[in-house]
Design an enzyme around this catalytic site. Structure first.
Site, PDB file in Angstrom:
ATOM      1  N   CYS A 135       0.164   3.673   2.854  1.00 48.53           N
ATOM      2  CA  CYS A 135       0.664   3.093   4.108  1.00 48.53           C
ATOM      3  C   CYS A 135       2.154   3.368   4.250  1.00 48.53           C
ATOM      4  CB  CYS A 135       0.431   1.585   4.145  1.00 48.53           C
ATOM      5  SG  CYS A 135      -1.297   1.083   4.085  1.00 48.53           S
TER       6      CYS A 135
ATOM      7  N   CYS B 290       0.832  -1.212   0.000  1.00 53.09           N
ATOM      8  CA  CYS B 290       0.000   0.000   0.000  1.00 53.09           C
ATOM      9  C   CYS B 290       0.868   1.264   0.000  1.00 53.09           C
ATOM     10  CB  CYS B 290      -0.909  -0.050   1.231  1.00 53.09           C
ATOM     11  SG  CYS B 290      -1.737   1.494   1.619  1.00 53.09           S
TER      12      CYS B 290
END
Length: 148
Positions: A73, A70
């Site tokens: 993230c 991600c």
């Protein structure tokens, strides 16, 4: 009389009793003698460790639900690392890799990552989907949702 709190060790997951006024004095685990607070996010790699920290610890637990693939993230990770140094020992800062522990993502109905969730007394009290980009934002969000 000073209140004692249960604090779960980030190394051996033993529950320790720590006087509230001693939290900021670098307490160590009675079992493994390691520091109870490291200033870094704690990776909770399975449901048992997650449950122990969230259910047994009497300090709030801030959890970042994330995944290695991600982009947002990874973008938030350095700020989250800095926020851990700022927020501990008032609360435990932890991370859950939703790829490694998908059952937790399912249990808490994590629909997007990253998602921050704040747990107090074993209950989720606040949730923030999406990346916060600075340590100050993360710390402010967490503090705003702590019980008074």
């Amino acid at each position: 009389m000073t209140e004692s709190l249960h604090v779960v060790c980030p190394h051996c997951h033993t529950t320790n009793r720590v006087r509230a006024d001693q939290l900021g004095s670098a307490p160590t685990c009675g079992q493994c003698k390691q520091p109870l607070f490291t200033g870094h996010p704690l990776a909770l790699g399975d449901e048992a460790a997650f449950d122990k920290h969230v259910q047994r610890s009497q300090i709030p637990v801030l959890v970042d639900f994330w995944a290695p693939w991600c982009g947002p993230c990874r973008m938030m990770a350095p700020a989250y690392e800095q926020a851990a140094a700022e927020l501990e020992p008032r609360l435990r800062v932890a991370k859950v890799d939703t790829e490694a522990v998908p059952a937790l993502a399912g249990r808490y109905q994590i629909r997007s990552i990253p998602t921050l969730a704040l747990f107090v007394g074993g209950r989720e009290v606040a949730r923030q989907p999406g990346a916060l980009t600075s340590a100050a934002q993360i710390a402010q969000w967490a503090r705003m949702h702590l019980p008074r």
